[in-house]
Each structure stands twice: as structure tokens, then as C-alpha cells.
Design a protein around this motif. Structure first.
Motif, PDB file in Angstrom:
ATOM      1  N   THR A 455       0.843  -1.192   0.000  1.00 32.20           N
ATOM      2  CA  THR A 455       0.000   0.000   0.000  1.00 32.20           C
ATOM      3  C   THR A 455       0.879   1.243   0.000  1.00 32.20           C
ATOM      4  N   GLY A 456       0.411   2.264  -0.685  1.00 33.44           N
ATOM      5  CA  GLY A 456       1.136   3.522  -0.667  1.00 33.44           C
ATOM      6  C   GLY A 456       1.265   4.074   0.738  1.00 33.44           C
ATOM      7  N   ARG A 457       0.235   3.894   1.542  1.00 34.89           N
ATOM      8  CA  ARG A 457       0.270   4.444   2.898  1.00 34.89           C
ATOM      9  C   ARG A 457       1.391   3.830   3.725  1.00 34.89           C
ATOM     10  N   ARG A 458       1.550   2.519   3.618  1.00 34.87           N
ATOM     11  CA  ARG A 458       2.581   1.854   4.411  1.00 34.87           C
ATOM     12  C   ARG A 458       3.976   2.310   3.973  1.00 34.87           C
ATOM     13  N   ILE A 459       4.181   2.432   2.680  1.00 34.39           N
ATOM     14  CA  ILE A 459       5.468   2.938   2.176  1.00 34.39           C
ATOM     15  C   ILE A 459       5.684   4.367   2.670  1.00 34.39           C
ATOM     16  N   TYR A 460       4.656   5.178   2.551  1.00 30.41           N
ATOM     17  CA  TYR A 460       4.739   6.598   2.886  1.00 30.41           C
ATOM     18  C   TYR A 460       5.022   6.824   4.365  1.00 30.41           C
ATOM     19  N   GLU A 461       4.387   6.018   5.213  1.00 28.62           N
ATOM     20  CA  GLU A 461       4.488   6.252   6.650  1.00 28.62           C
ATOM     21  C   GLU A 461       5.609   5.459   7.328  1.00 28.62           C
ATOM     22  N   GLU A 462       6.068   4.360   6.723  1.00 24.66           N
ATOM     23  CA  GLU A 462       7.015   3.487   7.421  1.00 24.66           C
ATOM     24  C   GLU A 462       8.362   3.310   6.724  1.00 24.66           C
ATOM     25  N   TRP A 463       8.356   3.226   5.403  1.00 26.69           N
ATOM     26  CA  TRP A 463       9.561   2.827   4.673  1.00 26.69           C
ATOM     27  C   TRP A 463      10.471   4.025   4.404  1.00 26.69           C
ATOM     28  N   THR A 464      11.781   3.762   4.431  1.00 23.83           N
ATOM     29  CA  THR A 464      12.779   4.722   3.951  1.00 23.83           C
ATOM     30  C   THR A 464      13.837   3.926   3.190  1.00 23.83           C
ATOM     31  N   THR A 519      12.747  13.309  -1.418  1.00 27.34           N
ATOM     32  CA  THR A 519      12.811  14.245  -0.289  1.00 27.34           C
ATOM     33  C   THR A 519      12.991  13.470   1.012  1.00 27.34           C
ATOM     34  N   PRO A 520      14.143  13.579   1.655  1.00 27.30           N
ATOM     35  CA  PRO A 520      14.373  12.826   2.887  1.00 27.30           C
ATOM     36  C   PRO A 520      13.568  13.398   4.048  1.00 27.30           C
ATOM     37  N   GLY A 521      13.446  12.601   5.103  1.00 30.90           N
ATOM     38  CA  GLY A 521      12.770  13.075   6.298  1.00 30.90           C
ATOM     39  C   GLY A 521      11.271  12.901   6.240  1.00 30.90           C
ATOM     40  N   GLN A 522      10.615  13.435   7.243  1.00 32.06           N
ATOM     41  CA  GLN A 522       9.163  13.323   7.363  1.00 32.06           C
ATOM     42  C   GLN A 522       8.487  14.113   6.251  1.00 32.06           C
ATOM     43  N   PRO A 523       7.588  13.500   5.491  1.00 36.83           N
ATOM     44  CA  PRO A 523       6.890  14.244   4.440  1.00 36.83           C
ATOM     45  C   PRO A 523       6.082  15.403   5.014  1.00 36.83           C
ATOM     46  N   PRO A 524       5.898  16.476   4.249  1.00 32.71           N
ATOM     47  CA  PRO A 524       5.171  17.646   4.766  1.00 32.71           C
ATOM     48  C   PRO A 524       3.675  17.422   4.940  1.00 32.71           C
ATOM     49  N   LEU A 525       3.102  16.436   4.246  1.00 36.32           N
ATOM     50  CA  LEU A 525       1.673  16.160   4.340  1.00 36.32           C
ATOM     51  C   LEU A 525       1.440  14.844   5.064  1.00 36.32           C
ATOM     52  N   ASP A 526       0.309  14.735   5.759  1.00 41.27           N
ATOM     53  CA  ASP A 526      -0.076  13.436   6.263  1.00 41.27           C
ATOM     54  C   ASP A 526      -0.639  12.611   5.107  1.00 41.27           C
ATOM     55  N   TRP A 527      -0.962  11.340   5.358  1.00 40.65           N
ATOM     56  CA  TRP A 527      -1.376  10.477   4.254  1.00 40.65           C
ATOM     57  C   TRP A 527      -2.660  10.973   3.588  1.00 40.65           C
ATOM     58  N   ALA A 528      -3.602  11.459   4.374  1.00 37.29           N
ATOM     59  CA  ALA A 528      -4.851  11.959   3.788  1.00 37.29           C
ATOM     60  C   ALA A 528      -4.563  13.143   2.862  1.00 37.29           C
ATOM     61  N   GLY A 529      -3.680  14.047   3.299  1.00 41.67           N
ATOM     62  CA  GLY A 529      -3.330  15.190   2.469  1.00 41.67           C
ATOM     63  C   GLY A 529      -2.580  14.770   1.223  1.00 41.67           C
TER      64      GLY A 529
END
Length: 538
Positions: A455-464, A519-529
Motif C-alpha cells: 500500500t502507498g500508505r505503508r510505504i509513505y508512513e514506514e519505509w525509507t 525528499t528525505p525526512g518526514q513528508p510535509p503532508l499526512d497520508w490523507a493530504g
């Protein structure tokens, strides 16, 4: 009030008095034009009006713009210097130009001009309202600076790819917000290799579908498409050296050249893969004498007998042929899941391989050394064709008398094989690694062998990029050795999804991978955004 504004109030009162006098005159039933004048009365009124202070007129207010916000794009930009102003948007008379001496940017200029529906004027001076593209000295490869100021946009890149990525930011920003925000964007990727891997061997994908993925990748600033086109189920690109191995459904070389040309125009490198010594079932269908058999004579699916010189000859023929077809810098030589090494005692099960290992590398050599020698020999073949070799991590073994060549890029996907080596071992050896972690980045059709669609969410929130195996990152000191990553589509159960379903299924995972590799680090938007932005961009 009278002290500070007396003059102004007096003038206003006189004017009001005059208006009241006119109103009263009008009430008597006489129009202003017909009213009789008393002798001298007109001169007296004129004199009074002349002596009365003129009411002050406030100047028209100048619009004050709020500080701009970063452009809403995927992947997000690394740095944005805010400014006040209306930003930039296309309009009548506006066009795209390229700086003097930068004629190689013509393709980028024509593309963005067509996308924005404004004129392309070529290598001429920029004028008010224009977008100017230029090459600039300094900066890392693929970096760019975008300046939106005074009704103009200027994109300066360290190279053509950097300029191209600047145009992607401009295009997306107009789509998401209607304008390119005023200010300066300074942007560059965190990792040099960012992309998608497609298994076109087990499932035939049309050229048009692959081209559509390239266009999607380009807007996401992805720069690498891996094509795994040879496996047990099929060999999917036409061959002149060995036409007998090609499957009925395949891409012609003309179609491949068209795919490559589009990819080059979008600054994407296509990386071919011929996987060996495993996953060669389609080749062995035409050459059954090459199939590996154990001591009981039982064949092993997909595995060639690497003690047979004919095996190397056919594979090298194919490697040389496709090294000419694909102009990119890399060639993937596979090396994963060789079935001779999935048993507890390879030397007992495959005595012909054990004997060949001893003959080639000495009395202490084992079957794994023969397999490593195969890897090194195939790497030498593609190196002679001026390609950098890549191979899967389970083609590299600990111990033994033969080591895999250090210049072969390790594509790390699993830690589930017999004798699995953690990613830190490869990194500690000084090897360069590319991340295809099967926990997050494997989209396996039909979800066999406990795989689940990522899922995109899991990659977005957990993976680096540091999460090479499982869910645990390697130490940050190894970061510079991790070159990037790719989302991988594998078609183990090829009929489980249609082309359209695959495209829909990888849409958000691909966008999440793009964000995390740029872009390294925490993304500027949450998953919903992030999801809302992706839907807005289309």
C-alpha cells in the motif's frame, strides 16, 4: 478632531452647505438651469468655492500579497524561499524560451510549452511573462533552481535532467494551485536511482502500457525502469542471435526502440535484465540439454547446468545482443534463486557442479563458488559492453573461495533464502546497494507465497531507503552506499490482474516511493493530504 483635521472638515462642511443650498433651490420648483441669478451672486459663489479647501483624495491602495507557500507537488520540493507576489500562470502572449547557447534544452522547452498550451519560441531573449530554461554551473546532477518573480519563471538546471524536473514542478504546481507560487525553489533528489521494475517475462505487457508508465514516472521525477524480460514462463523481446527462445507474445525490437526513445526524452534509463543461472526456463524450452539435473536425474525448474560450457555461451550471446539494443548504463544479470543452492547439501545433490568447482577454483571450492564465478563471468560480459552490472542479493554468498566482484551493484530484495545474509554484511563489504525490499516494494500478482499487495500508505508512513530488509533500518552511517530503490511488479500469477488493474494498484505505491526517494525526512503532508494531492494532480 478639529486640531488634527480642521482644514479637511471645514472643506467638507462648505461643500455640504453648497449641496444643501442647491437642494433647497431645487425644492422651490425651479430647475438649476432656469433659476434667475441675483446681480453678483454668481461671482460671489465662484469666489467662495475658489477659497474653500479642496477635499483630499486617498491614493488607490497597492495590493499586499501574503507570503507564498511551497508548490503542492509530488514529490515535495526540498527547499522553497517564500516571497510576496501573484506568482506565475500561463496566459496570452506568454511562451517558453531557452537561454542562449543552451539549444540542447529544446526538447524540454517544446514539451512544457505544449503541456501549458503556450508558445515555444526557442533560443531568444525572454520577455515579460515568459518561462526561460537554462543550464547553470554548479550543483549536483538532476538539481535545479526555479525562480518565479516579476511575472516570469526561470528554471536553471545543473544538467538537462535538472531542467526537466524543474518543468515537472511547474506543471504540477499549475495543476494543483493554478499558479506557480512567487519565490525560489531549490531542489534535488536524495537518491540517484529511483524507479519501477516490471516483470514483462511472466506477463506480456503492451508497448503502449509501458509507455504510459514512463510518462507517469516522469512527472514523479523517477528515472529508472527495470525490464525483467526473461524467465521460466516467457522470453518477451525479439532476438536475432537466438530467435528460438522468444515467446509468441513479445515486444518487437522496433517497439523496444520506441520505448527507449520515449524514456530517454523523459530522462529515464531502461535497465534490461536477463536472469541467470536460474529463471531460464524459456531458454531451456528450446535447449533442454542445458537443464540442471540432480544426482537422481531429476530436473530443476529454471536452472541451467553451469558446468556445461554451452550454458554460458547462449547466455553471453543474449547479453551481448541486448547490450547493443539498450543504450543505458546498466545491465541486470540476475543471479537469484539458483535451485542448486536451495538444498541442504549442494555438493552431494549436484556432483557435476561440485567437480567443476574444484577443477576451476581448487580443492576447497564448493558449488556456491562455481555460482559466484558464473556471476563474475556474466558481469565481465556486460562490462565489456560498457555496462555496469547489477545482481540480486541472493547471488552473493559469505565464505567460499570466490567473492562476487565489488563493482556489481547489489539489488537487495529478500532475506528469506537459505544462508540469508543481512544487508549490513553487503554494506560492511563496501558494496553499493539498491533497495527493493520485498516487505514494502513487491507487488506480486495473485499474492502467492504470503506476499500481499503493498500500500502507498505503508510505504509513505514506514519505509525509507535505509529499510532494506523487513521493517528495520540499517545504521545511518551506510546511507551513502544505498543508491535508491524501485517498486517492483512481479507477475507470478499473471492472470490475477489486467494491465489496467496493475496500473491502478501501483498508482499510490509509486507516488509514495517517489516522495521517499526524492525528499528525505518526514513528508510535509499526512497520508490523507498526500492522497488528496495525488487525486488533484491526476
Amino acid at each position: 478632531m478639529w486640531d488634527s483635521r480642521g482644514a479637511r472638515v471645514t472643506g467638507v462642511m462648505v461643500s455640504l452647505g453648497a449641496a444643501l443650498s442647491l437642494a433647497l433651490t431645487g425644492c422651490s420648483g425651479e430647475s438649476r438651469g432656469d433659476a434667475p441669478q441675483r446681480p453678483g451672486s454668481g461671482d460671489a459663489q465662484d469666489e467662495a468655492r475658489a477659497q474653500a479647501p479642496t477635499p483630499s483624495v486617498s491614493p488607490s491602495p497597492t495590493r499586499v500579497y501574503p507570503l507564498s507557500k511551497p508548490p503542492a507537488v509530488i514529490p515535495s520540493v526540498r527547499d522553497h524561499e517564500a516571497a510576496r507576489g501573484p506568482g506565475w500562470k500561463p496566459g496570452p502572449g506568454r511562451g517558453v524560451v531557452i537561454a542562449e547557447g543552451d539549444e540542447e534544452l529544446a526538447d524540454e522547452g517544446r514539451l512544457i510549452a505544449g503541456e501549458l498550451k503556450i508558445a515555444y519560441r526557442g533560443e531568444v531573449p525572454a520577455r515579460a511573462g515568459d518561462v526561460e530554461l537554462a543550464l547553470g554551473s554548479g550543483g549536483k546532477g538532476e538539481s535545479y533552481t526555479l525562480v518565479a518573480r516579476d511575472g516570469r519563471v526561470k528554471i536553471t538546471g545543473a544538467d538537462q535532467a535538472g531542467v526537466f524536473y524543474g518543468t515537472r514542478t511547474l506543471k504540477q504546481s499549475l495543476r494543483s494551485g493554478g499558479a506557480m507560487p512567487e519565490g525560489v525553489v531549490r531542489d534535488q533528489p536524495d537518491r540517484p536511482q529511483r524507479g519501477l521494475n516490471l516483470d514483462i517475462a511472466r506477463k506480456h505487457f503492451t508497448a503502449a502500457w509501458i509507455e504510459a508508465r514512463l510518462r507517469e514516472m516522469a512527472d514523479l521525477k523517477l528515472n529508472q525502469l527495470g525490464l525483467h524480460f526473461s524467465d521460466d514462463q516467457g522470453f518477451r523481446i525479439a532476438s536475432d542471435s537466438h530467435p528460438e527462445v522468444v515467446s509468441e507474445q513479445h515486444l518487437s525490437k522496433a517497439e523496444v526502440r520506441k520505448i527507449i526513445a520515449l524514456a530517454q526524452s523523459l530522462h529515464i534509463t531502461v535497465v534490461p535484465e536477463i536472469d541467470s543461472p536460474g529463471h531460464l526456463g524459456a531458454v531451456m524450452k528450446a535447449h533442454p540439454q542445458l537443464q540442471l539435473r540432480n544426482v537422481q536425474g531429476v530436473p530443476r525448474q529454471g536452472a541451467v547446468d553451469i558446468s556445461n560450457p554451452q550454458s554460458a555461451q547462449i547466455v553471453d550471446d543474449l547479453l551481448r545482443e541486448y547490450a547493443e539494443l539498450f543504450p543505458g548504463a546498466w545491465f541486470h544479470i540476475g543471479a537469484d534463486e539458483y535451485q542448486a543452492l536451495t538444498v541442504s547439501n549442494p555438493e552431494a545433490s549436484y556432483p557435476q557442479l561440485a567437480q567443476a568447482a574444484v577443477q576451476e577454483y581448487g580443492a576447497q571450492a564448493r558449488v556456491q563458488d562455481l555460482a559466484t564465478g558464473w556471476l563474475n563471468d556474466r558481469a565481465a560480459t556486460v562490462r565489456e559492453a560498457d555496462k555496469r552490472p547489477k545482481a540480486w542479493n541472493d547471488g552473493f554468498f559469505r565464505g567460499g573461495v570466490v567473492s562476487g566482484d565489488k563493482d556489481v551493484e547489489v539489488e537487495y530484495w529478500t532475506g528469506k533464502e537459505i544462508g540469508a545474509r543481512p544487508p549490513e554484511e553487503y554494506l560492511a563489504e563496501g558494496r553499493k546497494v539498491v533497495n527493493l525490499n520485498d516487505e514494502y516494494l513487491y507487488y506480486v500478482l495473485g499474492e502467492p507465497n504470503e506476499f500481499t499487495y503493498p500500500t502507498g500508505r505503508r510505504i509513505y508512513e514506514e519505509w525509507t531507503p535505509l529499510v532494506l530488509r523487513g521493517t528495520t533500518p540499517v545504521p545511518a552511517r551506510y546511507s551513502d552506499q544505498i543508491l535508491g530503490g524501485r517498486l517492483a511488479v512481479w507477475c507470478d500469477l499473471s492472470g490475477a490482474q489486467t494491465e489496467e488493474q496493475v496500473a491502478a494498484g501501483i498508482r499510490m505505491p509509486l507516488r509514495a516511493v517517489s516522495q521517499k526517494l526524492w525528499t528525505p525526512g518526514q513528508p510535509p503532508l499526512d497520508w490523507a493530504g498526500f492522497t488528496a494531492l495525488a487525486n488533484q494532480l491526476g
